[in-house]
Write a protein that holds these residues in place. Sequence first.
Motif, PDB file in Angstrom:
ATOM      1  N   GLY A  23       0.777  -1.247   0.000  1.00 35.03           N
ATOM      2  CA  GLY A  23       0.000   0.000   0.000  1.00 35.03           C
ATOM      3  C   GLY A  23       0.797   1.278   0.000  1.00 35.03           C
ATOM      4  N   GLY A  24       2.115   1.194  -0.249  1.00 33.47           N
ATOM      5  CA  GLY A  24       2.919   2.406  -0.252  1.00 33.47           C
ATOM      6  C   GLY A  24       3.319   2.816   1.155  1.00 33.47           C
ATOM      7  N   PRO A  25       4.128   3.880   1.288  1.00 34.69           N
ATOM      8  CA  PRO A  25       4.601   4.309   2.617  1.00 34.69           C
ATOM      9  C   PRO A  25       3.473   4.649   3.582  1.00 34.69           C
ATOM     10  CG  PRO A  25       5.868   5.369   0.883  1.00 34.69           C
ATOM     11  CD  PRO A  25       4.729   4.671   0.201  1.00 34.69           C
ATOM     12  N   ASP A  26       2.331   5.147   3.060  1.00 33.40           N
ATOM     13  CA  ASP A  26       1.218   5.505   3.944  1.00 33.40           C
ATOM     14  C   ASP A  26       0.630   4.283   4.644  1.00 33.40           C
ATOM     15  OD1 ASP A  26       1.527   8.121   3.233  1.00 33.40           O
ATOM     16  OD2 ASP A  26      -0.055   8.099   1.704  1.00 33.40           O
ATOM     17  N   ALA A  27       0.886   3.091   4.101  1.00 31.81           N
ATOM     18  CA  ALA A  27       0.320   1.869   4.698  1.00 31.81           C
ATOM     19  C   ALA A  27       1.148   1.374   5.883  1.00 31.81           C
ATOM     20  CB  ALA A  27       0.227   0.772   3.644  1.00 31.81           C
ATOM     21  N   LEU A  28       2.306   1.974   6.109  1.00 31.03           N
ATOM     22  CA  LEU A  28       3.159   1.518   7.209  1.00 31.03           C
ATOM     23  C   LEU A  28       2.461   1.758   8.545  1.00 31.03           C
ATOM     24  CD1 LEU A  28       5.864   0.454   8.237  1.00 31.03           C
ATOM     25  CD2 LEU A  28       6.747   2.787   8.154  1.00 31.03           C
ATOM     26  N   SER A  29       2.320   0.699   9.330  1.00 32.95           N
ATOM     27  CA  SER A  29       1.589   0.776  10.593  1.00 32.95           C
ATOM     28  C   SER A  29       2.302  -0.041  11.661  1.00 32.95           C
ATOM     29  CB  SER A  29       0.160   0.259  10.408  1.00 32.95           C
ATOM     30  OG  SER A  29      -0.465   0.048  11.654  1.00 32.95           O
ATOM     31  N   LEU A  30       2.714   0.626  12.731  1.00 34.39           N
ATOM     32  CA  LEU A  30       3.326  -0.100  13.842  1.00 34.39           C
ATOM     33  C   LEU A  30       2.316  -1.021  14.510  1.00 34.39           C
ATOM     34  CD1 LEU A  30       5.547   2.642  15.540  1.00 34.39           C
ATOM     35  CD2 LEU A  30       6.268   0.779  14.055  1.00 34.39           C
ATOM     36  N   THR A  31       1.076  -0.603  14.541  1.00 37.70           N
ATOM     37  CA  THR A  31       0.033  -1.444  15.143  1.00 37.70           C
ATOM     38  C   THR A  31      -0.109  -2.757  14.385  1.00 37.70           C
ATOM     39  OG1 THR A  31      -1.160   0.528  15.882  1.00 37.70           O
ATOM     40  CG2 THR A  31      -2.388  -1.551  15.795  1.00 37.70           C
ATOM     41  N   GLY A  32      -0.086  -2.670  13.061  1.00 42.22           N
ATOM     42  CA  GLY A  32      -0.175  -3.885  12.263  1.00 42.22           C
ATOM     43  C   GLY A  32       1.023  -4.794  12.461  1.00 42.22           C
ATOM     44  N   ILE A  33       2.196  -4.211  12.603  1.00 42.51           N
ATOM     45  CA  ILE A  33       3.406  -5.007  12.825  1.00 42.51           C
ATOM     46  C   ILE A  33       3.340  -5.701  14.176  1.00 42.51           C
ATOM     47  CG2 ILE A  33       5.896  -4.836  13.206  1.00 42.51           C
ATOM     48  CD1 ILE A  33       5.924  -2.592  11.115  1.00 42.51           C
ATOM     49  N   VAL A  34       2.885  -4.973  15.197  1.00 45.63           N
ATOM     50  CA  VAL A  34       2.754  -5.549  16.538  1.00 45.63           C
ATOM     51  C   VAL A  34       1.790  -6.729  16.519  1.00 45.63           C
ATOM     52  CG1 VAL A  34       1.807  -5.111  18.827  1.00 45.63           C
ATOM     53  CG2 VAL A  34       3.399  -3.466  17.814  1.00 45.63           C
TER      54      VAL A  34
END
Length: 333
Positions: free
Chosen positions: A104-115
């Motif tokens: 999803g591009g840089p805007d899709a980066l999510s720490l919550t999703g990684i956690v």
Amino acid sequence: MSSWPGPGDGVGPAVTCRPEGSTSPGRMTRVVVEQIGAFVVGMIILPLRRSVAKLVVFTLVMGCYSVNMSSETTAGARPTRQQERRAQTVREIKGLAMEQIRQGGPDALSLTGIVREMSMSPAAVYRYFANRDALLADLVVDAYDELADALEGLDSAEGPEQRLDAVLRGTRGWALQHPNAYRLIFQTSIGSGADFAADRLIPAASRSMAVLVEALAAVGEGAEAPRTHKPGAVADAGAIAASLPDGIAGVFTPWAERSGLAGYPTGVLVLALLTWTRLHGIISLELGGHLAATGIGADTLFELEVGAIRAEAVALPALLAAAVAAAAVPAAD
């Protein structure tokens, strides 16, 4: 006439006959004891002494080894198990982050999703990255460093023109092998360093640019260029600046100073930045599938661009010399 009683008379000691050369019981006992003693010394005591000696030597050697390892540990310590686990966790976080960016591009980066993906507690991830921008900056720096490492590691045993060709092709090759990292640093504003973390991103981006500038300058000089260009090796920087349209030279100065390239003549810097825009333009079109729509192979188009850039680098000294000569002609009244 008297005589000594014979055996069996019961009077006096009896005479015992022994073979000649036989040993008395006492002497035989001593011999047996000596043999037993020799056996004990040879089989037990001496080996024990040797073992003790070996133990002493081993202890001394290990002591020296420990001292040496201590000094090596001070100079470059081997990662502890905890450090290795931390490094592994950081790699996992970055891998998941790049997968999010791919989807999803840089805007899709999510720490919550990684956690959530790593089954970590929400607070745990902040032991590795202070925030989302810190993780994003790390990904950009990693990408720039990987590109620069690939270009700096190219074989430079051939001539300057072959070196320039290798740098141009090496940039494309890295982009095709790492399309997500390439898109992150060259197809978003994130990689420019204008949005955040300029103190980290600009030096990282300047490494690959420096390789390109050096390669172009080397072709223009006909020899390998040093990292800090010697004024006058191609042409006087002031004369080159004077030959450019009004205000152009001043436009390039801040960029060159920020990138650590101010030692190169302006003409070389202009060619380098134009080459940079053309190089990444054609690579971006290829990654976006636009070149395929022309019906012309991407390899063919790229090699035409490589040839054109090489020709301009070779012609640079003549062009600059002509510009200098034209600038020296007094203007007509």
